[in-house]
Each structure stands twice: as structure tokens, then as C-alpha cells.
Design a protein around this motif. Structure first.
Motif, PDB file in Angstrom:
ATOM      1  N   UNK A 148       1.218 -11.306  12.535  1.00 10.00           N
ATOM      2  CA  UNK A 148       1.654 -11.472  10.910  1.00 10.00           C
ATOM      3  C   UNK A 148       0.610 -11.523  10.139  1.00 10.00           C
ATOM      4  N   UNK A 149      -0.389 -12.465  10.530  1.00 13.32           N
ATOM      5  CA  UNK A 149      -1.661 -12.552   9.608  1.00 13.32           C
ATOM      6  C   UNK A 149      -2.304 -10.992   9.637  1.00 13.32           C
ATOM      7  N   UNK A 150      -2.418 -10.405  10.672  1.00 14.01           N
ATOM      8  CA  UNK A 150      -2.975  -9.165  10.624  1.00 14.01           C
ATOM      9  C   UNK A 150      -2.314  -7.994   9.711  1.00 14.01           C
ATOM     10  N   UNK A 174      -2.589  -7.694   5.901  1.00 11.18           N
ATOM     11  CA  UNK A 174      -3.722  -7.272   5.106  1.00 11.18           C
ATOM     12  C   UNK A 174      -3.512  -5.818   4.787  1.00 11.18           C
ATOM     13  N   UNK A 175      -2.650  -4.998   5.263  1.00 10.48           N
ATOM     14  CA  UNK A 175      -2.262  -3.705   4.986  1.00 10.48           C
ATOM     15  C   UNK A 175      -1.512  -3.328   3.725  1.00 10.48           C
ATOM     16  N   UNK A 176      -0.572  -4.164   3.302  1.00 10.78           N
ATOM     17  CA  UNK A 176       0.085  -3.832   2.039  1.00 10.78           C
ATOM     18  C   UNK A 176      -0.785  -3.597   0.826  1.00 10.78           C
ATOM     19  N   UNK A 177      -1.896  -4.480   0.762  1.00 13.98           N
ATOM     20  CA  UNK A 177      -2.760  -4.386  -0.193  1.00 13.98           C
ATOM     21  C   UNK A 177      -3.427  -2.973  -0.276  1.00 13.98           C
ATOM     22  N   UNK A 178      -3.801  -2.275   1.041  1.00 16.06           N
ATOM     23  CA  UNK A 178      -4.431  -1.153   0.975  1.00 16.06           C
ATOM     24  C   UNK A 178      -3.605  -0.090   0.738  1.00 16.06           C
ATOM     25  N   UNK A 228       5.600   9.224   0.471  1.00 17.10           N
ATOM     26  CA  UNK A 228       5.173   8.926   1.658  1.00 17.10           C
ATOM     27  C   UNK A 228       4.501   7.530   1.802  1.00 17.10           C
ATOM     28  N   UNK A 229       3.739   7.126   0.763  1.00 19.39           N
ATOM     29  CA  UNK A 229       3.100   5.905   0.903  1.00 19.39           C
ATOM     30  C   UNK A 229       3.668   4.930   0.412  1.00 19.39           C
ATOM     31  N   UNK A 230       4.633   4.987  -0.512  1.00 12.16           N
ATOM     32  CA  UNK A 230       5.680   4.170  -0.981  1.00 12.16           C
ATOM     33  C   UNK A 230       6.698   3.923   0.074  1.00 12.16           C
ATOM     34  N   UNK A 231       6.978   4.769   0.861  1.00 13.88           N
ATOM     35  CA  UNK A 231       7.840   4.655   2.018  1.00 13.88           C
ATOM     36  C   UNK A 231       7.252   3.771   3.172  1.00 13.88           C
ATOM     37  N   UNK A 232       5.952   4.234   3.339  1.00 16.38           N
ATOM     38  CA  UNK A 232       5.066   3.321   4.315  1.00 16.38           C
ATOM     39  C   UNK A 232       5.008   1.831   4.066  1.00 16.38           C
ATOM     40  N   UNK A 233       4.906   1.793   2.584  1.00 18.14           N
ATOM     41  CA  UNK A 233       4.751   0.338   2.214  1.00 18.14           C
ATOM     42  C   UNK A 233       6.088  -0.502   2.243  1.00 18.14           C
ATOM     43  N   UNK A 265       8.235   0.327   4.669  1.00 22.33           N
ATOM     44  CA  UNK A 265       8.336   0.027   6.019  1.00 22.33           C
ATOM     45  C   UNK A 265       7.368  -1.242   6.812  1.00 22.33           C
ATOM     46  N   UNK A 266       6.466  -1.280   6.016  1.00 25.96           N
ATOM     47  CA  UNK A 266       5.455  -2.054   6.606  1.00 25.96           C
ATOM     48  C   UNK A 266       5.822  -3.622   6.114  1.00 25.96           C
ATOM     49  N   UNK A 267       6.428  -3.815   4.975  1.00 31.07           N
ATOM     50  CA  UNK A 267       6.882  -4.955   4.437  1.00 31.07           C
ATOM     51  C   UNK A 267       8.068  -5.477   5.360  1.00 31.07           C
TER      52      UNK A 267
END
Length: 209
Positions: A92-94, A97-101, A123-128, A130-132
Motif C-alpha cells: 500500500x505504501x509503494x 507513490x504512483x498517483x502523484x506521478x 488513458x492517464x485519467x483511466x490509469x489514475x 484504476x490505480x486508486x
């Protein structure tokens, strides 16, 4: 109906198995009979497991203080759950760090305006999203398992204290600690107040490291 143990992997990830209970709680007051069944462990069986491990640790490490022996026994009793929750907390900690990127990349695409195709921004919005979503699932699984382990630790420790009090003269009424008689009230304090501190420590174990 079968609770967490009888649920599918997806249902356990998103806690869908608890939906019938939540819907029922909206309509009427819940009772103990409505609690979700658990087949894997109970406080009593967990307490027996802790007692057996504690006696083994006492025999193998007689030179250590009883507090250290009990701490070691609790860690050994819950080591599988501790490792699992530790991995979830680290993951979870790792992931955090990716949403800010992705947000930074999305902002750069927006600033570029018509110079970049709209498809890239989508594409970036969908990735965001999915990551969240993945982060939410991992975080909820961590807290669910951490609370479950902490509750089991408190229940098993209370059982261990109660079993020990039954072996003391007059249930501990004649036992003197720090110039005071332990008594039934002292045993209850150990079973309720002191075990709650251990429960809180178990909840904060992975936050500490």
C-alpha cells in the motif's frame, strides 16, 4: 450467508459478503444471531493456541522474563497474519507513490492543450482511477486483517489470563502485587483494560516500522 470464509475472492476483496447484513441493519436492529459466521478461528481456540505456544516458550527460554516470553509467544501465534498484513502495508505504501506521478503527467497533458491528442489524457485519467481503486482495495484489506488480528490477540490474551486466574488461590484474591492484593477486580482489569492496550499496540505494529 456463509460469511467471509464461504465467499468468493472478489466478494472478499470488496466485502460484498457483508452486503446482506448491511441491508438488514437498515431495516431492523441486529442481534448476535445475525453476526457473520467464522469457521477458521475463535477466541477460545486462539487462546488455547497461545497457551500452548506460551508454555513451549517458557520451557525453551526459561532465562527470559515472563513479559518477553509472552510477547514472543503472541508474535509466534500470529506470525502468519503479521507477515501478511506487513506485506499489504508495504504494498500500500509503494502504491501510494504512483498517483502523484500520474496526476503530474495528466496536468502536463492538459497544459499542452491541442498539441497532445485527447486520447492520451483519457488513458492517464483511466490509469489514475484504476490505480486508486487498487490502492483502496489493498488498504481496506490491510485494515480488515489488522483489526481481525488485534481482536484475536486481545481475546486469546484475555482467555490466557482467565485460565491462569483459575489456577491461583481463591481466583487471585490472595495474590499480592506491588503491595496490593490482586483480587477479582485486578483480574478483570488485566482481562479488559490491559488487553485493550495490547490490542492497540497490535493495530499500530506496522505503522511503527
Amino acid at each position: 450467508q456463509g460469511g467471509e470464509d464461504g465467499a468468493s475472492v472478489f466478494s472478499r476483496l470488496v466485502f460484498q459478503y457483508a452486503s446482506p447484513l448491511i441491508r438488514k441493519a437498515r431495516k431492523e436492529q441486529l442481534s448476535a444471531r445475525d453476526s457473520l459466521p467464522r469457521k477458521r478461528v475463535t477466541n477460545r481456540s486462539s487462546g488455547g493456541s497461545l497457551s500452548r505456544i506460551f508454555h513451549r516458550v517458557q520451557s525453551a527460554r526459561a532465562h527470559e522474563s515472563p513479559s518477553v516470553q509472552l510477547t514472543r509467544a503472541m508474535l509466534l501465534d500470529k506470525r502468519r497474519g503479521i507477515v501478511t498484513t506487513g506485506l499489504l502495508r508495504f504494498l500500500n505504501t509503494v502504491v501510494q507513490s504512483f498517483p502523484s506521478v500520474l496526476v503530474a503527467r495528466l496536468l502536463r497533458l492538459i497544459e499542452a492543450g491541442t498539441d497532445r491528442p485527447l486520447r492520451r489524457s483519457l488513458e492517464v485519467a483511466i490509469q489514475l482511477v484504476m490505480l486508486l481503486s487498487v490502492k483502496m482495495i489493498i488498504e481496506n484489506q490491510y485494515f480488515h486483517r489488522a483489526v481481525h488480528i488485534a481482536t484475536e490477540v486481545r481475546g486469546s490474551l484475555a482467555n490466557l489470563i482467565f485460565d491462569k486466574s483459575l489456577q491461583l488461590p481463591a481466583g487471585g484474591s490472595s495474590v499480592v502485587t506491588q503491595n496490593a492484593t490482586l483480587g477479582a477486580g485486578g483480574v478483570l482489569n488485566l482481562m479488559q483494560s490491559d488487553t485493550s492496550w495490547v490490542e492497540s499496540a497490535a493495530l499500530q505494529l506496522h505503522t511503527a516500522w
